[in-house]
Design an enzyme around this catalytic site. Structure first.
Site, PDB file in Angstrom:
ATOM      1  N   SER A   1       0.758  -1.074   0.056  1.00  0.00           N
ATOM      2  CA  SER A   1      -0.286  -0.154  -0.077  1.00  0.00           C
ATOM      3  C   SER A   1       0.723   1.237  -0.010  1.00  0.00           C
ATOM      4  CB  SER A   1      -0.917  -0.125   1.206  1.00  0.00           C
ATOM      5  OG  SER A   1      -1.336   1.312   1.342  1.00  0.00           O
TER       6      SER A   1
ATOM      7  N   TYR B   1      -1.369  -1.117  10.680  1.00  0.00           N
ATOM      8  CA  TYR B   1      -1.501  -1.181   9.296  1.00  0.00           C
ATOM      9  C   TYR B   1      -0.643  -0.900   8.418  1.00  0.00           C
ATOM     10  CZ  TYR B   1      -3.644  -1.404   4.682  1.00  0.00           C
ATOM     11  OH  TYR B   1      -4.024  -1.226   3.450  1.00  0.00           O
TER      12      TYR B   1
HETATM   13  N1  NAP Z   1      -8.755  -0.575  -1.404  1.00  0.00           N
HETATM   14  C1  NAP Z   1      -7.756   0.402  -1.318  1.00  0.00           C
HETATM   15  O1  NAP Z   1      -8.029   1.693  -1.354  1.00  0.00           O
HETATM   16  C2  NAP Z   1      -6.221   0.054  -0.987  1.00  0.00           C
HETATM   17  C3  NAP Z   1      -5.343   0.876  -0.748  1.00  0.00           C
HETATM   18  C4  NAP Z   1      -4.303   0.638  -0.682  1.00  0.00           C
HETATM   19  C5  NAP Z   1      -3.878  -0.657  -0.572  1.00  0.00           C
HETATM   20  N2  NAP Z   1      -4.958  -1.761  -0.587  1.00  0.00           N
HETATM   21  C6  NAP Z   1      -4.358  -3.045  -0.506  1.00  0.00           C
HETATM   22  O2  NAP Z   1      -5.040  -3.641  -1.344  1.00  0.00           O
HETATM   23  C7  NAP Z   1      -5.397  -5.275  -0.997  1.00  0.00           C
HETATM   24  C8  NAP Z   1      -6.903  -5.474  -1.227  1.00  0.00           C
HETATM   25  O3  NAP Z   1      -7.505  -4.404  -0.517  1.00  0.00           O
HETATM   26  P1  NAP Z   1      -9.132  -4.399  -0.205  1.00  0.00           P
HETATM   27  O4  NAP Z   1      -9.543  -4.373   1.110  1.00  0.00           O
HETATM   28  O5  NAP Z   1      -9.551  -3.171  -1.196  1.00  0.00           O
HETATM   29  O6  NAP Z   1      -9.920  -5.798  -0.856  1.00  0.00           O
HETATM   30  P2  NAP Z   1     -10.295  -6.647  -1.911  1.00  0.00           P
HETATM   31  O7  NAP Z   1      -9.082  -6.938  -2.809  1.00  0.00           O
HETATM   32  O8  NAP Z   1     -11.288  -6.058  -3.001  1.00  0.00           O
HETATM   33  O9  NAP Z   1     -11.092  -7.820  -0.915  1.00  0.00           O
HETATM   34  C9  NAP Z   1     -10.351  -8.284   0.087  1.00  0.00           C
HETATM   35  C10 NAP Z   1     -10.470  -9.918  -0.464  1.00  0.00           C
HETATM   36  O10 NAP Z   1      -9.569 -10.478   1.037  1.00  0.00           O
HETATM   37  C11 NAP Z   1     -10.666 -11.291   1.407  1.00  0.00           C
HETATM   38  N3  NAP Z   1     -10.332 -11.552   2.776  1.00  0.00           N
HETATM   39  C12 NAP Z   1     -10.319 -10.385   3.788  1.00  0.00           C
HETATM   40  N4  NAP Z   1     -10.192 -10.471   5.160  1.00  0.00           N
HETATM   41  C13 NAP Z   1      -9.898 -11.981   4.800  1.00  0.00           C
HETATM   42  C14 NAP Z   1      -9.637 -13.172   6.028  1.00  0.00           C
HETATM   43  N5  NAP Z   1      -9.445 -12.473   7.258  1.00  0.00           N
HETATM   44  N6  NAP Z   1      -9.461 -14.178   5.723  1.00  0.00           N
HETATM   45  C15 NAP Z   1      -9.598 -14.425   4.267  1.00  0.00           C
HETATM   46  N7  NAP Z   1      -9.761 -13.726   3.324  1.00  0.00           N
HETATM   47  C16 NAP Z   1     -10.067 -12.398   3.618  1.00  0.00           C
HETATM   48  C17 NAP Z   1     -12.164 -10.985   1.062  1.00  0.00           C
HETATM   49  O11 NAP Z   1     -13.140 -11.888   1.120  1.00  0.00           O
HETATM   50  P3  NAP Z   1     -13.953 -12.103   2.464  1.00  0.00           P
HETATM   51  O12 NAP Z   1     -14.282 -10.669   3.139  1.00  0.00           O
HETATM   52  O13 NAP Z   1     -15.366 -12.979   2.085  1.00  0.00           O
HETATM   53  O14 NAP Z   1     -12.970 -12.833   3.315  1.00  0.00           O
HETATM   54  C18 NAP Z   1     -11.726 -10.411  -0.335  1.00  0.00           C
HETATM   55  O15 NAP Z   1     -11.709 -11.433  -1.198  1.00  0.00           O
HETATM   56  C19 NAP Z   1      -4.929  -5.090   0.693  1.00  0.00           C
HETATM   57  O16 NAP Z   1      -3.733  -5.817   0.632  1.00  0.00           O
HETATM   58  C20 NAP Z   1      -4.935  -3.597   0.944  1.00  0.00           C
HETATM   59  O17 NAP Z   1      -4.057  -3.460   1.883  1.00  0.00           O
HETATM   60  C21 NAP Z   1      -6.171  -1.403  -0.874  1.00  0.00           C
END
Ligand code: NAP
Length: 294
Positions: free
Chosen positions: A147, A160
């Site tokens: 991130s 985080y």
């Molecule tokens: N979105 C942003 O703005 C952003 C910004 C910077 C970095 N990131 C990084 O990008 C990555 C994806 O982030 P996102 O939150 O946007 O999500 P995403 O990729 O849209 O979804 C998260 C995925 O992880 C699964 N998941 C979450 N917690 C889990 C757990 N405890 N055990 C097993 N599976 C789990 C969720 O399904 P379930 O809920 O069904 O388990 C879903 O499939 C992360 O590493 C995050 O730190 C995101």
């Protein structure tokens, strides 16, 4: 989209995306399928996994399997291996993360430890297991989702952002160590991305993107979060050409990072943290501290 590389030929038949059911994780799994790989997607919720797997099979004609498992489970590696039932993983993406936020001493310790477990301990355990096997076969690919929050300390995201810095450096070191063994590794640097999780957090705080990625009357200078598909395609467009220790999801994030890097560290921590603090303070319920819990 133009021609893409053949990852089945380059790495082998099977990829696994940890956190691959929705949003960014689903978009990453689809890019692997577009490049000819069968995919195993994991998450907690079976229904969303099933839907994503069905779409992948229909759109790309590859196999798609699902494993429902919680990364907080102490037996997570065994659960995944049981679900894989002997299928070797040729390409691994560790995408899922925990994002408990709020001021450090206001948060209970179990929330910080949960962030550290899911974002540091579990990726280390999984990458160690699968990377060893890839190295023994002489080929493989590994992407760890980090991130922009990893670039400096950040108000309300202490454990985080620190955990994302850990993932970033883990991937960079493995880029160097595993390359001679035929295993490609990169850290995926992600800025704000319009995933269901992102949207949920916006709703909790009633911030501008709660209902739409491109709302009308956005405050001047506010950057629109990227579409998950664009972020995933940005990553793979780079990986098709060359693996770097770290790849930004898009040029805008890279430019922002470069601009921030030109500041002193004190300026950087203050500028980025002030922006986050203002957004927390603007949230309904901020006065009683509830808005800090995410
Ligand atoms: N979105 C942003 O703005 C952003 C910004 C910077 C970095 N990131 C990084 O990008 C990555 C994806 O982030 P996102 O939150 O946007 O999500 P995403 O990729 O849209 O979804 C998260 C995925 O992880 C699964 N998941 C979450 N917690 C889990 C757990 N405890 N055990 C097993 N599976 C789990 C969720 O399904 P379930 O809920 O069904 O388990 C879903 O499939 C992360 O590493 C995050 O730190 C995101």
């Amino acid at each position: 989209m133009g021609a893409v590389a053949d990852y089945n030929a380059r790495y082998g038949p099977w990829a696994m995306v940890i956190g691959g059911s929705v949003g960014l994780g689903e978009a990453l799994a689809r890019e692997l399928a577009r490049r000819g790989m069968n995919v195993v997607i994991t998450a907690r919720g079976q229904d969303k996994l099933d839907l994503a797997a069905k779409r992948i099979r229909a759109d790309f004609g590859v196999e798609a399997k699902t494993i429902a498992a919680d990364l907080s489970d102490p037996a997570i590696l065994d659960l995944l291996l049981a679900g894989l039932a002997g299928t070797e993983v040729d390409f691994l993406i560790y995408n899922a993360a925990l994002e408990h936020g709020g001021e450090f001493i206001v948060q209970d310790m179990d929330r910080h430890l949960a962030n550290i477990h899911v974002n540091c301990t579990v990726p280390t355990v999984l990458v160690h297991h699968f990377a060893r096997r890839m190295a023994a076969r002489g080929r493989g690919g590994i992407v760890i989702s980090s991130s922009l929050a990893a670039a400096q300390g950040l108000y309300a995201w202490s454990s985080y952002s620190a955990s994302k810095a850990y993932e970033n450096l883990l991937a960079q070191t493995l880029w160097y160590e595993l390359r001679p063994k035929g295993v490609d590794v990169t850290s995926f640097m992600i800025g704000s991305t319009y995933t269901p999780n992102f949207q949920h957090n916006q709703k909790v705080r009633q911030t501008p993107f709660a209902e739409s990625r491109t709302p009308a009357d956005l405050p001047e200078g506010t950057q629109v979060p990227q579409d998950p598909q664009d972020a995933a395609q940005g990553l793979f467009a780079q990986l098709d050409k060359e693996w770097l220790p770290m790849v930004y999801a898009n040029p805008r994030d890279e430019e922002n990072a470069r601009r921030l890097a030109a500041l002193t560290l004190a300026e950087r921590v203050t500028l980025t943290s002030d922006a986050v603090r203002r957004s927390f303070e603007a949230a309904p319920g901020a006065k009683d501290g509830k808005a800090q819990l995410m």
